[in-house]
Enzyme design. Structure first.
Site, mmCIF file in Angstrom:
data_model
loop_
_atom_site.group_PDB
_atom_site.id
_atom_site.type_symbol
_atom_site.label_atom_id
_atom_site.label_comp_id
_atom_site.label_asym_id
_atom_site.label_seq_id
_atom_site.Cartn_x
_atom_site.Cartn_y
_atom_site.Cartn_z
ATOM 1 N N SER A 51 -59.045 -28.249 10.351
ATOM 2 C CA SER A 51 -58.860 -29.162 11.464
ATOM 3 C C SER A 51 -60.215 -29.616 12.026
ATOM 4 C CB SER A 51 -57.975 -28.502 12.532
ATOM 5 O OG SER A 51 -57.404 -29.459 13.383
ATOM 6 N N ASP A 179 -51.775 -30.480 9.323
ATOM 7 C CA ASP A 179 -52.809 -29.625 9.906
ATOM 8 C C ASP A 179 -52.794 -28.211 9.328
ATOM 9 O OD1 ASP A 179 -54.669 -28.459 11.592
ATOM 10 O OD2 ASP A 179 -53.330 -28.391 13.324
#
Length: 288
Positions: A51, A179
């Site tokens: 991320s 993610d």
């Protein structure tokens, strides 16, 4: 057992894996960790990120210094109007779509986001990076972590940061990716091995005592839920098998989307530099 040794047991000349975790705006603290490497004159042999850690890790792997990344971040987030305009340009849908029931009007295209906010020095492919780099995403359908380390760089990092509801999932290599924080927000375990020092920087948000029973807004709750998941997963990983060096970073009271507080975040992260330097010097100290 891999990863069971302490940092003290590493020898000079050891490989160093630098792992930068998920955590939203708190992840800007990673820049202080990079500056510590630069000031110590130590170069990681591999970087892995998830991320926000993938965004910053890829830029550092491209050859940018920690200081250059600091200046870039401060420059970008100094101009609030320009940032908001860029974010609007990155939207997948329009506000009218919400009324028509056609989709999420705030959903962001992660690849366009990176093109607008990354320094120009970041290349298009993994193979062009100065330091080997891995971005970690999650396979939406198979529920597994996916390590991306070759081919086009931008879609891989866009996948790693694709927070559901905020950033559009990425179709890559026959997978639908989101993610990486959904499964492995601090991806250090695969790097634990004898003869290698693994430094993992955790920027997940700790629990806080609320001053009042305030109900968060919809966007705040969405990001906050992601932060809770990230912290919970990181804690379990560390309890099972910690990295050689664990650095806890991230300023208190910073939310996942508080990027306009970049200056305050970086200022609060300054003490981390000395912690990183001490840990690395100890880990790499020759033993007679």
């Amino acid at each position: 057992m891999p990863g069971s040794r302490t940092a003290k047991s590493a020898q000079a000349g050891s490989a160093i894996a630098l792992v930068l975790g998920a955590g939203g705006a708190r992840g800007l603290s990673h820049i202080a960790v990079l500056e510590a490497f630069d000031e110590l004159g130590v170069r990681p042999t591999h970087i892995s990120g998830c991320s926000i850690g993938a965004i910053i890790g890829a830029a550092y792997a491209a050859g940018l210094s920690g200081r250059e990344l600091r200046e870039h971040v401060l420059s970008v987030f100094r101009d609030r109007a320009r940032v908001i305009a860029r974010l609007l340009d990155c939207r997948v849908g329009k506000l009218a779509d919400l009324v028509r029931g056609l989709g999420n009007p705030v959903l962001i295209d992660g690849e366009r986001l990176l093109d607008l906010f990354w320094p120009e020095a970041v290349p298009d492919r993994f193979e062009e990076l100065a330091i080997p780099f891995t971005a970690v995403a999650a396979d939406y359908h198979r529920h597994t972590a996916v390590a991306l380390h070759d081919g086009p760089l931008t879609p891989a990092v866009a996948a790693s940061l694709a927070i559901p509801g905020l950033v559009r999932p990425v179709a890559l290599g026959g997978r639908v990716l989101i993610d990486g924080g959904a499964i492995d927000p601090l991806p250090y375990r695969d790097w634990l091995a004898p003869g290698r020092v693994v430094l993992a920087a955790d920027v997940s948000a700790p629990m806080t005592e609320p001053g009042e029973a305030r109900i968060p807004g919809a966007m705040e709750a969405l990001v906050g839920a992601s932060q809770i998941l990230t912290r919970t997963l990181v804690q379990r990983l560390i309890e099972q098998e910690p990295p050689d060096i664990l650095i806890r970073a991230g300023a208190d009271g910073i939310g996942g989307l508080d990027f306009f507080k970049a200056k305050a975040i970086l200022t609060a992260a300054e003490p981390i530099k000395d912690e990183v330097k001490r840990a690395l010097e100890q880990a790499l100290e020759p033993r007679g």
